[in-house]
Design a protein around this motif. Structure first.
Motif, PDB file in Angstrom:
ATOM      1  N   ARG A   1       0.820  -1.221   0.000  1.00 49.32           N
ATOM      2  CA  ARG A   1       0.000   0.000   0.000  1.00 49.32           C
ATOM      3  C   ARG A   1       0.850   1.266   0.000  1.00 49.32           C
ATOM      4  N   HIS A   2       2.153   1.144  -0.135  1.00 53.06           N
ATOM      5  CA  HIS A   2       3.016   2.309   0.038  1.00 53.06           C
ATOM      6  C   HIS A   2       2.819   3.370  -1.040  1.00 53.06           C
ATOM      7  N   ASP A   3       2.523   2.982  -2.271  1.00 56.51           N
ATOM      8  CA  ASP A   3       2.286   3.990  -3.309  1.00 56.51           C
ATOM      9  C   ASP A   3       1.057   4.830  -2.967  1.00 56.51           C
ATOM     10  N   THR A   4       0.024   4.167  -2.461  1.00 57.29           N
ATOM     11  CA  THR A   4      -1.177   4.895  -2.053  1.00 57.29           C
ATOM     12  C   THR A   4      -0.878   5.793  -0.861  1.00 57.29           C
ATOM     13  N   ALA A   5      -0.129   5.263   0.103  1.00 54.85           N
ATOM     14  CA  ALA A   5       0.207   6.058   1.286  1.00 54.85           C
ATOM     15  C   ALA A   5       0.999   7.304   0.904  1.00 54.85           C
ATOM     16  N   GLU A   6       1.954   7.157  -0.002  1.00 56.03           N
ATOM     17  CA  GLU A   6       2.747   8.322  -0.404  1.00 56.03           C
ATOM     18  C   GLU A   6       1.878   9.341  -1.139  1.00 56.03           C
ATOM     19  N   ALA A   7       0.942   8.866  -1.955  1.00 50.85           N
ATOM     20  CA  ALA A   7       0.044   9.793  -2.653  1.00 50.85           C
ATOM     21  C   ALA A   7      -0.808  10.570  -1.660  1.00 50.85           C
ATOM     22  N   LEU A   8      -1.226   9.926  -0.580  1.00 53.32           N
ATOM     23  CA  LEU A   8      -1.999  10.619   0.455  1.00 53.32           C
ATOM     24  C   LEU A   8      -1.147  11.682   1.145  1.00 53.32           C
ATOM     25  N   THR A   9       0.082  11.337   1.464  1.00 49.70           N
ATOM     26  CA  THR A   9       0.967  12.309   2.107  1.00 49.70           C
ATOM     27  C   THR A   9       1.210  13.508   1.202  1.00 49.70           C
ATOM     28  N   GLU A  10       1.371  13.244  -0.097  1.00 49.16           N
ATOM     29  CA  GLU A  10       1.604  14.332  -1.050  1.00 49.16           C
ATOM     30  C   GLU A  10       0.430  15.308  -1.084  1.00 49.16           C
ATOM     31  N   SER A  11      -0.775  14.811  -0.834  1.00 48.12           N
ATOM     32  CA  SER A  11      -1.969  15.653  -0.937  1.00 48.12           C
ATOM     33  C   SER A  11      -2.411  16.225   0.404  1.00 48.12           C
ATOM     34  N   ALA A  12      -1.805  15.777   1.490  1.00 44.86           N
ATOM     35  CA  ALA A  12      -2.246  16.191   2.823  1.00 44.86           C
ATOM     36  C   ALA A  12      -1.712  17.578   3.170  1.00 44.86           C
ATOM     37  N   PRO A  13      -2.392  18.292   4.071  1.00 43.67           N
ATOM     38  CA  PRO A  13      -1.874  19.587   4.542  1.00 43.67           C
ATOM     39  C   PRO A  13      -0.488  19.425   5.158  1.00 43.67           C
ATOM     40  N   ASP A  14       0.348  20.436   5.000  1.00 45.85           N
ATOM     41  CA  ASP A  14       1.711  20.365   5.540  1.00 45.85           C
ATOM     42  C   ASP A  14       1.714  20.383   7.063  1.00 45.85           C
ATOM     43  N   ALA A  15       0.816  21.157   7.647  1.00 46.58           N
ATOM     44  CA  ALA A  15       0.803  21.318   9.105  1.00 46.58           C
ATOM     45  C   ALA A  15       0.102  20.140   9.772  1.00 46.58           C
ATOM     46  N   VAL A  16       0.780  19.524  10.747  1.00 45.51           N
ATOM     47  CA  VAL A  16       0.183  18.440  11.523  1.00 45.51           C
ATOM     48  C   VAL A  16      -0.644  19.062  12.642  1.00 45.51           C
ATOM     49  N   PRO A  17      -1.889  18.612  12.834  1.00 46.51           N
ATOM     50  CA  PRO A  17      -2.733  19.205  13.887  1.00 46.51           C
ATOM     51  C   PRO A  17      -2.153  18.977  15.284  1.00 46.51           C
ATOM     52  N   GLY A  18      -1.430  19.959  15.802  1.00 51.40           N
ATOM     53  CA  GLY A  18      -0.789  19.824  17.101  1.00 51.40           C
ATOM     54  C   GLY A  18      -1.762  19.747  18.257  1.00 51.40           C
ATOM     55  N   LYS A  19      -2.997  20.191  18.052  1.00 55.36           N
ATOM     56  CA  LYS A  19      -3.972  20.155  19.147  1.00 55.36           C
ATOM     57  C   LYS A  19      -4.467  18.742  19.412  1.00 55.36           C
ATOM     58  N   TRP A  20      -4.123  17.803  18.525  1.00 57.12           N
ATOM     59  CA  TRP A  20      -4.478  16.393  18.731  1.00 57.12           C
ATOM     60  C   TRP A  20      -3.180  15.586  18.699  1.00 57.12           C
ATOM     61  N   PRO A  21      -2.401  15.630  19.784  1.00 59.73           N
ATOM     62  CA  PRO A  21      -1.037  15.069  19.740  1.00 59.73           C
ATOM     63  C   PRO A  21      -0.979  13.565  19.532  1.00 59.73           C
ATOM     64  N   MET A  22      -1.977  12.820  19.996  1.00 58.27           N
ATOM     65  CA  MET A  22      -1.909  11.366  19.821  1.00 58.27           C
ATOM     66  C   MET A  22      -2.077  10.988  18.349  1.00 58.27           C
ATOM     67  N   ALA A  23      -3.139  11.490  17.728  1.00 56.98           N
ATOM     68  CA  ALA A  23      -3.338  11.202  16.303  1.00 56.98           C
ATOM     69  C   ALA A  23      -2.220  11.822  15.471  1.00 56.98           C
ATOM     70  N   GLY A  24      -1.764  13.012  15.892  1.00 56.72           N
ATOM     71  CA  GLY A  24      -0.676  13.661  15.170  1.00 56.72           C
ATOM     72  C   GLY A  24       0.602  12.843  15.209  1.00 56.72           C
ATOM     73  N   LEU A  25       0.893  12.231  16.371  1.00 58.57           N
ATOM     74  CA  LEU A  25       2.101  11.413  16.477  1.00 58.57           C
ATOM     75  C   LEU A  25       1.972  10.134  15.647  1.00 58.57           C
ATOM     76  N   ILE A  26       0.767   9.562  15.600  1.00 56.80           N
ATOM     77  CA  ILE A  26       0.551   8.388  14.740  1.00 56.80           C
ATOM     78  C   ILE A  26       0.844   8.751  13.287  1.00 56.80           C
TER      79      ILE A  26
END
Length: 704
Positions: free
Chosen positions: A349-374
């Motif tokens: 699934r790595h090609d799909t995962a990389e495509a998702l990362t490419e399209s995701a917002p750059d900023a990780v939601p710091g207000k949700w540290p557990m999901a953000g760390l995952i």
């Protein structure tokens, strides 16, 4: 052609001949020689068919010639003698043969029924970029239809705005009756898809037909008579109809037709393009799920692992919008991050995962540290596995910023992050006994928790045991002088993982003997190393290993090969011959096969078996030079090269030296230039000699 001649001569065959000539879904069979083809043309010309039908006949033949990428030599010249192309098509194209041409099925409704009319579209060299519709074809179209072709061209050119000195030519394969045959703008979507295929070189699936207007901004507008058009598409054996979302098929639509084909409602031209180019029987259901998922963030999270990365790339702007919504919602982001982490654990699934990362917002939601760390941990693991060390380093920094807070909420999430962080450092050849302060605090927290759990009877702590196992490697990579620390971490790992008391965790605690055995081997503790080898392989002595070779996994084979390459350990020759034979038959590209071949090559040299040594080193080199495996594996090419240069001819070495040196330096720059400085401060052959003399220092522990 013989069939056409028979129909042309039949008293009542003209309507049948017309339908055959207008149906581009079925090819015409020509006589194999130009002379016989010429005779057939004379025969049909003299058959008495009406002039309009004769014109259609020649347009069909010219259409076939334009669409055929490899026409029969001489046929075009013969056809031109009977009916010049320019006279027939009424265009001023100079070299249409040098352009690209496609046939486009268009659904045309009339008298509460629908039929398929084939259009021919070409992209031909021209100083002018103006759309060309032959004058005779313009007479068959109303203003809205001609405007829809212009709109289709705009959508197609938007895909490749850099293409210039080309013009589109569009005309229908229709009887030139002089009467209006094509009205409204519902053909725009079909024509736009066909014209975009000319611009991009990507073909539209022959099973797909489309109907819909275009608004000039990529939106698809409604059409009439959709039920009739779907029925017409089924009658012509299309399997997929793309239609506007505003125009839904009636509930009473023939169920048999619905079973035979799939209607897709689309709102945007780019979505229609994705479906039209990807559609196949194999992908039909998944494409349906894809279109539904792009309209619902929750459904997208549930289904995203099933979609190839290429599909997400085609719809990048839509996916970006979905991910922006997901990252703004705590519940959705938590679901997304955990699903994404599961995808990363599945290498397929790595090609799909990389495509998702490419399209995701750059900023990780710091207000949700557990999901953000995952999310950070999963991306760190993804790019570490793909060998993209620079991008992995970025995710490492983002994860560190969240780990301190996250470990006070869920310590196990922090364990996963630090395990991944340390492995990433090892892959960059960054070896140090120092631990981040936050990791030291996490260890103290986990050990306190473990003592409390053990006092209550729960002696196994899998997350802590895994972290200890990573720290075994972390210490061992720093060299033999840290063997005492390595031994201590190993004892803790075995205890936390429940050695000999947890069959379900046996693969995890048994793996610790692999780490410890290699560390002891590097430290010169041969008896202790052999004890670990026997435990890891499930044997009592070296004489039993050869019989188990076919059942060993790659990491067990690698450890066995490493012992064979050691000069101070007596191992039966039957193990050497058995391993060489087994590896030759089962060799794979990927880690640890590059090390298996390398160490068996060294074992061959110890046994003066130069033929196998050369072959095994060459196989190791080939694996290391596979760019898909990343720079950590790539830099290991220095290992077999350091030995190969003395086993092959000077001419063979010199022929490849520049390529080897360039790749090794490129990998070193990505990883740790200071560690591999010897590649840059001396000639390449001197660098290889340096590797041979200092191999164990440059490639410590499990990289040997």
């Amino acid at each position: 052609m013989q069939n056409l001649i028979f129909i042309a001569k039949s008293p009542n065959g003209h309507s049948h001949l017309e339908s055959i000539l207008m149906d581009l879904s079925k090819g015409l069979k020509y006589n194999p020689t130009v002379a016989s083809f010429d005779d057939d043309l004379h025969t049909i010309e003299s058959s008495g068919i009406p002039s309009q039908l004769k014109t259609l006949f020649y347009r069909r033949l010219w259409a076939d010639q334009l669409l055929d990428p490899a026409p029969v030599p001489g046929v075009r010249d013969c056809l031109a003698r009977h009916c010049p192309r320019d006279t027939l098509l009424m265009t001023d194209m100079e070299t249409p043969e040098s352009g690209r041409w496609v046939k486009i099925p268009v659904l045309v409704a009339r008298n509460r029924s629908a039929r398929v009319v084939w259009f021919i579209a070409g992209l031909v060299p021209s100083e002018s970029s103006d759309l060309l519709i032959p004058p005779w074809a313009r007479k068959l179209m109303d203003t809205r239809f001609k405007d829809s072709i212009c709109c289709a061209e705009q959508c197609a050119r938007h895909a490749c705005p850099a293409v210039s000195n080309r013009r589109f030519v569009v005309f229908p394969l229709a009887v030139d009756s002089g009467m209006m045959q094509f009205s409204d703008g519902s053909a725009a979507l079909a024509l736009g898809l066909g014209m975009k295929s000319l611009m991009t070189g990507h073909a539209v699936s022959p099973d797909v037909i489309a109907t819909g207007g275009l608004d000039g901004h990529g939106g698809i507008t409604s059409v009439g008579y959709l039920d009739q058009k779907i029925n017409g598409a089924c009658e012509h054996h299309f399997k997929c109809v793309l239609h506007p979302v505003q125009s839904a098929p009636a509930q009473a639509l023939d169920e048999q037709h619905i079973r035979q084909m799939t209607p897709y409602a689309v709102s945007r031209f780019d979505m229609a393009w994705t479906l039209a180019t990807l559609y196949s029987d194999e992908h039909a259901r998944r494409l349906h799920d894809f279109t539904m998922a792009l309209a619902d963030a929750g459904l997208f999270i549930d289904k995203m692992a099933r979609f190839p990365g290429q599909w997400l790339g085609y719809q990048k702007s839509v996916v970006q919008g979905l991910l922006a919504d997901i990252f703004a919602d705590m519940a959705l982001f938590n679901r997304f991050a955990r699903t994404f982490a599961g995808m990363v654990r599945d290498y397929s699934r790595h090609d799909t995962a990389e495509a998702l990362t490419e399209s995701a917002p750059d900023a990780v939601p710091g207000k949700w540290p557990m999901a953000g760390l995952i999310w950070c941990t999963a991306n760190l693991a993804l790019f570490n596995h793909r060998g993209e060390t620079i991008r992995a380093k970025i995710w490492e920094q983002q994860g560190k910023a969240m780990a301190e807070h996250a470990m006070t909420l869920d310590a196990d999430l922090a364990v996963e992050f630090f395990n991944t962080l340390l492995v990433n450092a090892h892959n960059r050849f960054e070896f140090t006994t120092d631990l981040p302060g936050s990791l030291t605090r996490l260890l103290a927290l986990l050990e306190t928790r473990h003592r409390v759990m053990a006092a209550s009877g729960c002696v196994i702590d899998q997350p802590l045991g895994r972290l200890y196992g990573t720290l075994v490697q972390h210490s061992a990579f720093c060299g033999p002088r840290y063997i005492d620390a390595t031994e201590a971490w190993s004892r803790k790992a075995l205890q936390a993982l429940g050695e000999n008391s947890s069959p379900e965790l046996e693969p995890e605690w048994m793996r610790q003997y692999s780490y410890l055995g290699l560390a002891r081997l590097c430290a010169g503790d041969m008896d202790g190393a052999l004890a670990c080898l026997f435990k890891y392989l499930g044997v009592e002595d070296a004489g039993q290993i050869a019989a188990k070779v076919p059942d060993l996994n790659p990491f067990q084979i690698n450890m066995s090969a490493r012992f064979l390459a050691a000069e101070d350990i007596a191992v039966p020759d039957t193990l050497y011959t058995g391993l060489v034979s087994h590896v030759t038959k089962t060799l794979r590209h990927g880690h640890p096969w590059q090390l298996i071949c390398f160490n068996l090559g060294r074992a061959a040299l110890l046994r003066h078996d130069k033929e196998n040594a050369r072959s095994l080193f060459e196989q190791s080199l080939e694996i290391c030079r596979d760019n898909t495996l990343g720079p950590t594996i790539g830099i290991m090419m220095l290992k077999p090269l350091a030995f190969l240069k003395d086993l092959v001819s000077t001419s063979d070495v010199n022929a490849e030296t520049d390529h080897w040196e360039a790749q090794a330096k490129a990998d070193a720059r990505q990883l740790n230039p200071s560690r591999f400085a010897f590649l840059f401060d001396r000639p390449f052959f001197s660098a290889l000699e340096h590797v041979r003399r200092h191999h164990d220092e440059i490639f410590p522990f499990s990289y040997q």
